[in-house]
Design a protein around this motif. Sequence first.
Motif: not given
Length: 171
Positions: A111, A150, A154
């Motif tokens: 990610l 994203s 993560a």
Amino acid sequence: MAFSAWLSAHYEEKGPIKWLAFALELVAALTLFFLMILTCADVVGRYFFGNSVDGATELTEIGIAVLVFAEMPVVTWRGGHVVVDILDRMWGNVALKALGLLSALLMSGSLYYLGVRIYQLAERSLRREEVTELLELPVGYIVQYIAVMSWLTAALMISYGVYRLFTEERS
């Protein structure tokens, strides 16, 4: 009932994650409400007035991107992803925790890398001044939002993996 008491009653997360989850779910809920109103206005305009909402398709696409990427960190922190546990009964607790941490590292790394590549595309879109076809909205800002979410996913994935490593007991 005070707002913080309501929040504590409806969100099991602790600390700042609870407030982050609420904020992201509020963004998703408002976006979904906007999409509902937009769709209703578009359908009513098309069938009763012979004229649909200009740019409804573009706004729907942007709204879906905002909605999905606002919920992605929340779903990740809550462990709401699909998990296949076929071999869990055959492996020991230590092996399962190691595999859980390894999967969290792999997913968060993926990610993060995905966020870096998406952000590069966003910068390129902003440099080229790319806009949507009808409404001429800058595409780069939406793509930057996707990259940032994203990265947030993560970070929450790796912290969730470590959190589960130390708190979860498997039978």
